[in-house]
Scaffold this motif. Structure first.
Motif, PDB file in Angstrom:
ATOM      1  N   PHE A 164       0.825  -1.201   0.000  1.00 10.36           N
ATOM      2  CA  PHE A 164       0.000   0.000   0.000  1.00 10.36           C
ATOM      3  C   PHE A 164       0.859   1.251   0.000  1.00 10.36           C
ATOM      4  O   PHE A 164       1.966   1.270   0.532  1.00 10.36           O
ATOM      5  CB  PHE A 164      -0.928   0.021   1.223  1.00 10.36           C
ATOM      6  N   ALA A 165       0.326   2.325  -0.572  1.00 14.63           N
ATOM      7  CA  ALA A 165       1.066   3.582  -0.642  1.00 14.63           C
ATOM      8  C   ALA A 165       1.422   4.052   0.760  1.00 14.63           C
ATOM      9  O   ALA A 165       0.536   4.190   1.607  1.00 14.63           O
ATOM     10  CB  ALA A 165       0.239   4.639  -1.356  1.00 14.63           C
ATOM     11  N   PRO A 166       2.711   4.319   1.026  1.00 14.57           N
ATOM     12  CA  PRO A 166       3.110   4.751   2.363  1.00 14.57           C
ATOM     13  C   PRO A 166       2.924   6.243   2.585  1.00 14.57           C
ATOM     14  O   PRO A 166       3.181   6.736   3.676  1.00 14.57           O
ATOM     15  CB  PRO A 166       4.594   4.380   2.397  1.00 14.57           C
ATOM     16  N   VAL A 167       2.493   6.958   1.532  1.00 15.49           N
ATOM     17  CA  VAL A 167       2.320   8.410   1.631  1.00 15.49           C
ATOM     18  C   VAL A 167       0.974   8.796   1.052  1.00 15.49           C
ATOM     19  O   VAL A 167       0.378   8.072   0.256  1.00 15.49           O
ATOM     20  CB  VAL A 167       3.436   9.170   0.881  1.00 15.49           C
ATOM     21  N   ALA A 168       0.485   9.975   1.459  1.00 14.50           N
ATOM     22  CA  ALA A 168      -0.758  10.496   0.903  1.00 14.50           C
ATOM     23  C   ALA A 168      -0.513  10.970  -0.528  1.00 14.50           C
ATOM     24  O   ALA A 168       0.489  11.631  -0.797  1.00 14.50           O
ATOM     25  CB  ALA A 168      -1.259  11.657   1.758  1.00 14.50           C
ATOM     26  N   PRO A 169      -1.411  10.641  -1.463  1.00 20.12           N
ATOM     27  CA  PRO A 169      -1.165  10.988  -2.860  1.00 20.12           C
ATOM     28  C   PRO A 169      -1.023  12.482  -3.114  1.00 20.12           C
ATOM     29  O   PRO A 169      -0.222  12.900  -3.932  1.00 20.12           O
ATOM     30  CB  PRO A 169      -2.399  10.425  -3.578  1.00 20.12           C
ATOM     31  N   GLY A 170      -1.799  13.312  -2.428  1.00 22.10           N
ATOM     32  CA  GLY A 170      -1.788  14.736  -2.712  1.00 22.10           C
ATOM     33  C   GLY A 170      -0.658  15.514  -2.103  1.00 22.10           C
ATOM     34  O   GLY A 170      -0.262  16.564  -2.624  1.00 22.10           O
ATOM     35  N   THR A 171      -0.111  15.034  -0.979  1.00 19.13           N
ATOM     36  CA  THR A 171       0.900  15.807  -0.254  1.00 19.13           C
ATOM     37  C   THR A 171       2.238  15.105  -0.131  1.00 19.13           C
ATOM     38  O   THR A 171       3.256  15.753   0.122  1.00 19.13           O
ATOM     39  CB  THR A 171       0.413  16.125   1.166  1.00 19.13           C
TER      40      THR A 171
END
Length: 349
Positions: free
Chosen positions: A176-183
Motif C-alpha cells: 500500500f502507498a506509504p504516503v498520501a497521494p496529494g501531499t
C-alpha cells in the motif's frame, strides 16, 4: 536568485517539511531488490482508477507506483552518482514531454521525460547499469517509462526517499502507498486490531472508487478509497491454499441468488480483470460455497459501499511484504524484461 531556482528551492524545502527527517533505524526485514537491472512489474488492473503516487527508493534503486493506494508497478531505476546525487523530498510533476533532449549534457535524449524540478531533475528512460549512474535524474527502463508516462498527470506527487531523511516505511514501501497521494506526507501506521475486531471509517475518504484487497496469506481484508485505507477486517478462509494475485471489477446489476458474504443481500456480478496468474476457479467456488467469512456488520457495510467499477484483489501474499519478500514467498506476477540494449535510449541527465 532566478525565479526557477527559487521555485526549485521552495519545492525541496516543502519536501523536507512534509517528510519526517532523521527517522528511526531501518528495519531488519529490508532486503536487496530481486529485480535485475532493467526489469519491472506492471499490473495496472489491480487498481484501474484512483489517484496515482510514485515513491522512488534510493537504497532499493526501485520506483514504486501506486494507484488508489495499491501498488500497480515496481521498477528498477538508476539515480544520481556520487557528486550528482538525486535530491530527496516531495515533488510534483511539472512538465511532461515524450521527446526531450538535455539542456545540460550534450543534448542527450531523455525519452518520456517527466520534470520534477526546473534545474534539471526528471524521470525518464535511460540506461540502467544496476547502480546509481545518472547526473541526478531517475532513469527508468524504456518500456516502463512509457507505461508510467501514460498513467501520470501534471501535478501528481513523486516522493524520492533515502535511508537518512525518511521513515523506513517510505524508504522500503510495500503493498500500500506509504504516503498520501496529494501531499506526499507519510501515513500514520494504524493501530493493531484486537482479535475479531474490525475498522470501518468511510468518512476518511467519502467519495471515489473502492479497491478491496483480500490477503488469504494474512487472513485480512483491507478497503481503500482515493488511496486512503477506510476499512480492515479479519477473514476466516476455509478454502484451498492460494498463491499469486488476481483482480476482479464489479459490474452493474445483481447476480444470481444471495451474496455469500452478506447473505441478506443479492449476489454481485464480477468480471475478472487479470488474464494470467494462478488459477482462481477453486477460490471462486470456495467463496460461493460460503468458505470465506467476514464479521457480519463489516460485510454489510462493505457491501453497501460497493459500486460498479470497484476492484477486488485476491492475493496469497502478505499485505505488508516488500517486493523482495514477495518474490521469496512465491509471488508469480510476471517480471518484465527491459528491451534489448540497442532499443534503450541513452540517458540524458
Amino acid at each position: 536568485m532566478t525565479t526557477a531556482s527559487l521555485a526549485a528551492l521552495v519545492q525541496r524545502v516543502r519536501g523536507a517539511a512534509c517528510l519526517l527527517l532523521l527517522a528511526a533505524t531501518l528495519p531488519a526485514a529490508a532486503a536487496e531488490p530481486v529485480l535485475a537491472p532493467g526489469q519491472y512489474l506492471w499490473t495496472p488492473e489491480l487498481a484501474p482508477s484512483g489517484p496515482v503516487v510514485v515513491v522512488v527508493s534510493l537504497p532499493e534503486q526501485l520506483a514504486h507506483v501506486y494507484r488508489n493506494g495499491v501498488r500497480i508497478g515496481v521498477s528498477t531505476v538508476s539515480t544520481g552518482m556520487p557528486g550528482h546525487e538525486t535530491p530527496t523530498g516531495v515533488f510534483t510533476i511539472l512538465e511532461k514531454r515524450r521527446e526531450h533532449y538535455s539542456n545540460l549534457y550534450d543534448a542527450a535524449p531523455m525519452p518520456f521525460m517527466q520534470r520534477l524540478t526546473w534545474d534539471g531533475i526528471a524521470l525518464h528512460a535511460g540506461k540502467l547499469p544496476g547502480y546509481p549512474a545518472s547526473h541526478g535524474c531517475v532513469r527508468l527502463p524504456y518500456r516502463f517509462s512509457e507505461l508510467l508516462f501514460a498513467t501520470t498527470a501534471r501535478g501528481m506527487t513523486v516522493v524520492i526517499a533515502d535511508a537518512t531523511s525518511h521513515m523506513p516505511a517510505v524508504t522500503y514501501p510495500g503493498w500500500f502507498a506509504p504516503v498520501a497521494p496529494g501531499t506526499g506526507q507519510p501515513r500514520p501506521v494504524a493501530a493493531a486490531m484486537a482479535t475479531g475486531a474490525y475498522r470501518w471509517q468511510p468518512e476518511l475518504a467519502p467519495a471515489g472508487p473502492l479497491t478491496v484487497v483480500l490477503s488469504l496469506g494474512d487472513g485480512e481484508l483491507a478497503v481503500l478509497r482515493q488511496g486512503v485505507e477506510i476499512g480492515r477486517a479479519p477473514v476466516q478462509w476455509q478454502g484451498p491454499a492460494y498463491s499469486g494475485t488476481r483482480a476482479w471489477v464489479l459490474l452493474e446489476g445483481d447476480g444470481t441468488g444471495a451474496s455469500s458474504v452478506a447473505p441478506d443481500r443479492p449476489a454481485r456480478r464480477w468480471m475478472e480483470a487479470t488474464a494470467s496468474g494462478a488459477p482462481a476457479d477453486a477460490v471462486v467456488a470456495a467463496v460461493r460455497a460460503g468458505k470465506l467469512q467476514l464479521p457480519p456488520a463489516f460485510a454489510a457495510a462493505l457491501y453497501d459501499a460497493l459500486a460498479p467499477g470497484a476492484t477486488l484483489v485476491v492475493t496469497g501474499d502478505s499485505l505488508g511484504l516488500n517486493p523482495s519478500a514477495q518474490a521469496a514467498a512465491g509471488d508469480d506476477i510476471t517480471v518484465l524484461e527491459a528491451e534489448p540494449a540497442t532499443s534503450v535510449q541513452p540517458a540524458g541527465d
